[in-house]
Each structure stands twice: as structure tokens, then as C-alpha cells.
Design an enzyme around this catalytic site. Sequence first.
Site, mmCIF file in Angstrom:
data_model
loop_
_atom_site.group_PDB
_atom_site.id
_atom_site.type_symbol
_atom_site.label_atom_id
_atom_site.label_comp_id
_atom_site.label_asym_id
_atom_site.label_seq_id
_atom_site.Cartn_x
_atom_site.Cartn_y
_atom_site.Cartn_z
ATOM 1 N N GLY A 110 33.599 71.708 8.906
ATOM 2 C CA GLY A 110 32.396 72.475 9.234
ATOM 3 C C GLY A 110 31.595 72.699 7.961
ATOM 4 N N ARG A 170 30.031 91.970 11.320
ATOM 5 C CA ARG A 170 29.205 91.016 10.569
ATOM 6 C C ARG A 170 27.726 91.188 10.882
ATOM 7 N NH1 ARG A 170 27.539 85.122 11.720
ATOM 8 N NH2 ARG A 170 27.701 85.880 13.843
ATOM 9 N N GLU A 189 16.620 89.159 12.925
ATOM 10 C CA GLU A 189 17.776 89.369 13.792
ATOM 11 C C GLU A 189 18.266 90.805 13.626
ATOM 12 O OE1 GLU A 189 19.921 85.243 14.701
ATOM 13 O OE2 GLU A 189 20.354 85.955 12.710
ATOM 14 N N SER A 231 27.125 84.458 8.065
ATOM 15 C CA SER A 231 28.340 83.643 7.907
ATOM 16 C C SER A 231 28.061 82.253 7.357
ATOM 17 C CB SER A 231 29.128 83.568 9.206
ATOM 18 O OG SER A 231 28.279 83.384 10.282
ATOM 19 N N ARG A 277 25.425 94.393 16.421
ATOM 20 C CA ARG A 277 26.025 93.704 17.559
ATOM 21 C C ARG A 277 27.080 94.537 18.269
ATOM 22 N NH1 ARG A 277 26.399 87.540 15.273
ATOM 23 N NH2 ARG A 277 24.176 87.207 15.532
ATOM 24 N N HIS A 309 29.626 88.786 20.611
ATOM 25 C CA HIS A 309 28.170 88.625 20.651
ATOM 26 C C HIS A 309 27.685 89.209 21.965
ATOM 27 C CE1 HIS A 309 24.162 87.043 20.442
ATOM 28 N NE2 HIS A 309 24.390 86.626 19.211
ATOM 29 N N HIS A 366 32.832 85.994 19.396
ATOM 30 C CA HIS A 366 31.876 85.160 18.668
ATOM 31 C C HIS A 366 32.322 84.877 17.243
ATOM 32 C CE1 HIS A 366 27.991 83.444 17.819
ATOM 33 N NE2 HIS A 366 27.730 84.322 16.871
ATOM 34 N N GLU A 381 34.747 80.864 8.021
ATOM 35 C CA GLU A 381 35.148 81.921 8.960
ATOM 36 C C GLU A 381 36.633 82.242 8.898
ATOM 37 O OE1 GLU A 381 33.320 81.593 12.793
ATOM 38 O OE2 GLU A 381 34.659 83.107 13.666
HETATM 39 C C1 LIG Z 1 27.227 79.495 19.164
HETATM 40 C C2 LIG Z 1 27.305 80.015 17.742
HETATM 41 C C3 LIG Z 1 26.152 80.340 17.065
HETATM 42 C C4 LIG Z 1 26.216 80.817 15.752
HETATM 43 N N1 LIG Z 1 25.058 81.079 15.079
HETATM 44 C C5 LIG Z 1 25.129 81.444 13.773
HETATM 45 C C6 LIG Z 1 23.946 81.609 12.995
HETATM 46 O O1 LIG Z 1 22.838 81.409 13.477
HETATM 47 N N2 LIG Z 1 24.083 81.980 11.703
HETATM 48 C C7 LIG Z 1 25.297 82.206 11.117
HETATM 49 O O2 LIG Z 1 25.354 82.557 9.938
HETATM 50 N N3 LIG Z 1 26.429 82.036 11.837
HETATM 51 C C8 LIG Z 1 26.372 81.648 13.126
HETATM 52 N N4 LIG Z 1 27.524 81.469 13.833
HETATM 53 C C9 LIG Z 1 28.800 81.572 13.130
HETATM 54 C C10 LIG Z 1 28.966 80.347 12.243
HETATM 55 O O3 LIG Z 1 28.455 79.228 12.928
HETATM 56 C C11 LIG Z 1 30.427 80.110 11.885
HETATM 57 O O4 LIG Z 1 31.021 81.281 11.413
HETATM 58 C C12 LIG Z 1 30.505 79.034 10.799
HETATM 59 O O5 LIG Z 1 29.776 77.892 11.201
HETATM 60 C C13 LIG Z 1 31.946 78.660 10.559
HETATM 61 O O6 LIG Z 1 31.961 77.544 9.714
HETATM 62 P P1 LIG Z 1 33.353 76.955 9.261
HETATM 63 O O7 LIG Z 1 33.052 75.762 8.433
HETATM 64 O O8 LIG Z 1 34.185 78.036 8.702
HETATM 65 O O9 LIG Z 1 34.077 76.527 10.647
HETATM 66 P P2 LIG Z 1 33.665 75.445 11.733
HETATM 67 O O10 LIG Z 1 32.269 75.039 11.650
HETATM 68 O O11 LIG Z 1 34.142 75.999 13.048
HETATM 69 O O12 LIG Z 1 34.523 74.174 11.351
HETATM 70 C C14 LIG Z 1 35.932 74.162 11.467
HETATM 71 C C15 LIG Z 1 36.411 72.763 11.168
HETATM 72 O O13 LIG Z 1 37.823 72.765 11.024
HETATM 73 C C16 LIG Z 1 38.384 71.696 11.769
HETATM 74 N N5 LIG Z 1 39.772 72.066 12.056
HETATM 75 C C17 LIG Z 1 40.237 73.186 12.651
HETATM 76 N N6 LIG Z 1 41.591 73.187 12.652
HETATM 77 C C18 LIG Z 1 41.979 72.034 12.040
HETATM 78 C C19 LIG Z 1 43.248 71.478 11.708
HETATM 79 N N7 LIG Z 1 44.405 72.091 12.022
HETATM 80 N N8 LIG Z 1 43.285 70.276 11.079
HETATM 81 C C20 LIG Z 1 42.126 69.637 10.733
HETATM 82 N N9 LIG Z 1 40.888 70.130 11.008
HETATM 83 C C21 LIG Z 1 40.831 71.318 11.645
HETATM 84 C C22 LIG Z 1 37.461 71.579 12.974
HETATM 85 O O14 LIG Z 1 37.597 70.338 13.596
HETATM 86 C C23 LIG Z 1 36.111 71.752 12.268
HETATM 87 O O15 LIG Z 1 35.743 70.552 11.662
HETATM 88 C C24 LIG Z 1 27.478 80.996 15.139
HETATM 89 C C25 LIG Z 1 28.637 80.681 15.827
HETATM 90 C C26 LIG Z 1 28.557 80.178 17.123
HETATM 91 C C27 LIG Z 1 29.826 79.830 17.845
#
Ligand SMILES: Cc1cc2nc3c(=O)[nH]c(=O)nc-3n(C[C@H](O)[C@H](O)[C@H](O)COP(=O)(O)OP(=O)(O)OC[C@H]3O[C@@H](n4cnc5c(N)ncnc54)[C@H](O)[C@@H]3O)c2cc1C
Length: 502
Positions: free
Chosen positions: A13, A367, A113, A372, A273, A228, A332, A356
Site C-alpha cells: 500500500g 483519527r 473534512e 493516515s 467521527r 466511519h 474504518h 495503518e
Molecule cells: C474506503 C477508504 C477510504 C479512505 N480514505 C482516506 C482518505 O481520504 N485519507 C486518508 O488519509 N486515509 C483514508 N483512508 C485510510 C487509509 O486509506 C489507510 O489507512 C491507508 O491507505 C493504509 O495504508 P497502508 O499502506 O498502511 O495499508 P494498505 O493500503 O491497506 O496496504 C496493505 C498492503 O499489505 C498487503 N498485505 C497485507 N497482509 C500481507 C501479508 N501477510 N503478506 C504480504 N502482503 C500483505 C496488502 O496486500 C496490501 O498491499 C481510507 C480508508 C478506506 C478503507
Amino acid sequence: MSREPKPTIVGGGIAGLTTALCLAPLPVRLLVRTPLGAEGSSLWAQGGIAAAVGPDDAPTRHAEDTIAVGGGLCDPAVVHRITAEAPWAVEQLAAWGVPFDRDAGGRLALGLEGGHGRRRIVHARGDATGQTIMETLVSRVLAEPAIEWIEGAEAIGLVEDEIGLCGVDCRIGEKRVRFPARAIVLATGGVGGLFEQTTNPVTARGQGLVLALAAGAELVDLEFIQYHPTALAIGRQPLPLISEAVRGEGACLVDERGERFAAGLPGAELASRDRVAHAIWQHREAGHQVFLDARRRPGQFFAERFPKIHAICRSYGLDPAVDLLPVTPAVHYHMGGIAVDGDGRSSLPGLWAVGEVASTGLHGANRLASNSLLEAVVCARAAAGSIRASGPFLPPRGKAPPGTGCEPHWGGLPAILSRCLGVVRDRESLERGLDQVGVAAGGSAGGAEAHLAWLWIRAALWREESRGAHYRSDRPETQASWARHLRQDRSQAFLPAAPTPV
Ligand SMILES: Cc1cc2nc3c(=O)[nH]c(=O)nc-3n(C[C@H](O)[C@H](O)[C@H](O)COP(=O)(O)OP(=O)(O)OC[C@H]3O[C@@H](n4cnc5c(N)ncnc54)[C@H](O)[C@@H]3O)c2cc1C
């Protein structure tokens, strides 16, 4: 697939990809369960990324707003550092090629927001911010020779030798493969998939927490789960999100009589929220239906400003300019997570966490919207700097035993967690949930996920008050004596934690 020891990131991500880009040109390995850019909450982020870049704004204001909604548990030093670096985060993403939306004069277009005292939400292609950022980051990663990315690799265990952490065990198809690494970054995202109603991908099942817990790292503030307020109530998982930015553009909450039941909250529909989610929960409990009314504002402008959400609504036969949108609170975001310092370092040497899955102290008990993505980008750079300084990355010694970590998922967990860790909790349902997961944690059905759930519910039981996203109907007051964090690890003991400096 190389087998040389090198810093290894689990998760693709925004957190994982940015960490990899910040580590390059140091050789780095990226393990992702799916094809790059195919899974994760990052892709779905709608509102945008918070940064004090407007002429009437300043990072200190952004910090004040963050602390104001954090329920007294934000770490002020972390908040000031991350909000101060927010303009850098936007500049860096733009330099990598993210086409942020701009006004006619070329200035960044800023959304509003809940909880933000100023317009400071930077967005791209309207409400397709996450997807746009991810497309850019994926193309940068593919073009960076120092990054070895391995798709279809699911991390199932962390491995230790006599020196410390030395690798990640993965499942790749039917095979198990071990990747040597002395510096491991968990960037595995959130936990919504462990609940019955979530806006997260259903695959977001807290695997990073399970891996870290099994390896002996400390987790903190597990009880703080953000609901959310406005997920589209369409009765299937995951629930599509109607971004808070829609309320920022004037949409309001009404019931079946057209009454604006949340208008009395401080900030009305743009209150924090937890408050809005609680108001909706209470109103639904009282037998009302709850809708988002976007007919007047943003009205006809909806489709242009929020094209993705508009398309989702249309796919369910709803036109936001004409119809009321049925909404419900849904899991959320997880404020708790792997306890890390400002550089993403966990309590376990060799293990970092970003995004996250980590708990840095930015969000406290609740939050602030759009903080995030910001946290992920800023902390990715900090973690990369600390990893670079931590080398050399020695090969594993001897033949390390199989890694400990994830086991098959436990299908029974979402029902239990949803009953006891809802918008509103109480002792009775928490105790019942603790018994249910306790039995499973001792047997083979629940395994590692049940162990995590047990600590999670126990944290919510321990916190005998209401604070931020943790609301106990049997303890509705916030107690000054509970202004502290709860750290736990696999020993199942509560770990000493100093009162938070507010
Ligand atoms: C619908 C929605 C809208 C949102 N809107 C906003 C916004 O506008 N602004 C904001 O700041 N935040 C927003 N958020 C929150 C924000 O999107 C997330 O907190 C943030 O994107 C998390 O990023 P990340 O890289 O930590 O995780 P993620 O983007 O969830 O990525 C996790 C990655 O880990 C991989 N993975 C998981 N477990 C394993 C494993 N065991 N082995 C290998 N790979 C694995 C997955 O495949 C994925 O690639 C939103 C969340 C949602 C659900």
C-alpha cells in the site's frame, strides 16, 4: 527472486511503496500478497491527504486540530513533527508525479473534512486520490532498479536466529519460501476485514499485528477502532464509503422524517467521527432510518467533485442529486497497532512498522480525517532513514526454525468482534466476547487471530471509561486517570506505560 539478506518490506500500500522508494538506492525487497497496486485500503482513499498548505493555515493549526480530536492520547511531539512534514509529503508525492487537483491559478485545491478548522485536504482526480497516488507510486517502484518486488507472496511468519530477527517466511502459491532479512518493515494495513461491517478490503485482517505479536513485539491502544459514520448501507461487505468530504461540501444527515438529528453536535455533521458515528448509532437504535442528504449541496456538483462515489451510488440505483443515501457506521481505521517510535521502530530490534498497522501516537484515541495517508508517507521516510543507519545486514546464522505467525483465518471472529467491539461497548458483551475467543485461542480453531482478538477485547474491558472512539455505555464518562496507553505483548501481561504527556 534473490536470497541475499536485505531490508524487506511486507505490504504494497502507500506505506510499503513509499518506504521502498525512500530506501532506494539501497537494495530492498518488497513482498506483496497480490499483484502490485491490486489490494489495500490505500487504493480506496477518497478524501485525500491533510496538509497545512493554504494561505490561511499553518502546521501548528493542523497539529491543534489533530490533538483536539485525539481524546487526550495523541503524542504531541509526534503530532507536531508529522504535521510539520505534511507540506513536504505533498511536495514529494507531486514530485513523483501525483497530479493533485489545482484551481485555475495553479494552487492546490483544498477540501474540508470533519474536525479540520481549515480547508486543508489535498486531493487528486476528485475523490480518486488513493488510486491516483497508488498508480504513481507503483510506476515509480517498477522503474526503480534497487527495488525487488515479489508479487503473490503472503508473509506468514517472522524468523529469528541467535542474533535476532533474520527473515520472513512466505507462502507463494503452494510453496513456502524464506527471505533473509535483518531489517523487516510491516506495512500490512488495517483490520476491518475482522468485522462484519467495514469500509476496508475484506482481506485487511490485521495480519501484521498477528505476525508482530507472535514474534514478541508490543502492541498498543488496540481498543481504539474508528467507525466511519457514513458507509453506504447496502448490506454487503465491504460497504462503500461516502467520504466526509461530501459533508464538507454541505451534505447533511437526516432521518426518515427529514429531521437533521446531528445538527446539535459541536460542528454539526462535521463533528469528529466518533461523535457523528455515535449520534447515528443512537438514532438507529431509537428506531430511525438514517440518510445522507446531498440533494441540495453538493447537489448537481456531486458528480463532478466526487466522480467515484457518484458512480458507486449509481451502481446501486441511487442518484445523490435526487435520492437520499442510506448510511451506517462501519469499521474504518485502527488507531491502535504495533507500538513504534517516531522512526517506525517497534519494541523488537530489526522490526519496523509503517502505515495503518503501526501506532505512532499521531491519532491518539481518534483519527482526524485524512491524517493516515499523511502519516504513512512521513513515517516511511523516517523508517527508511533509521533502517539505512541500522546496517550491516548480516546473513542468518545456522538453520533457523520455522517462523511463527499467521495461521489459517478464523471465520467465526467477525461475528464475535462486531458484537463486543461496536460503536458502543459494555462490560457484559466484552466479557462474553473474551470468553468466546479465549476458548478458541486455546484450541486449534482460532489460533493466532484469536490470540490477537483476546488482547483486543481485554484492552476494551480494561479501559473502564469512554474516550475517543472507545465508548462504553456502562462507563460513559472520560476519566482523567485513564489518560494513558495500554501496551500488551504475547506474554499476556499488561506492560507498564507512562501516562501520556498531554
Ligand atoms: C474506503 C477508504 C477510504 C479512505 N480514505 C482516506 C482518505 O481520504 N485519507 C486518508 O488519509 N486515509 C483514508 N483512508 C485510510 C487509509 O486509506 C489507510 O489507512 C491507508 O491507505 C493504509 O495504508 P497502508 O499502506 O498502511 O495499508 P494498505 O493500503 O491497506 O496496504 C496493505 C498492503 O499489505 C498487503 N498485505 C497485507 N497482509 C500481507 C501479508 N501477510 N503478506 C504480504 N502482503 C500483505 C496488502 O496486500 C496490501 O498491499 C481510507 C480508508 C478506506 C478503507
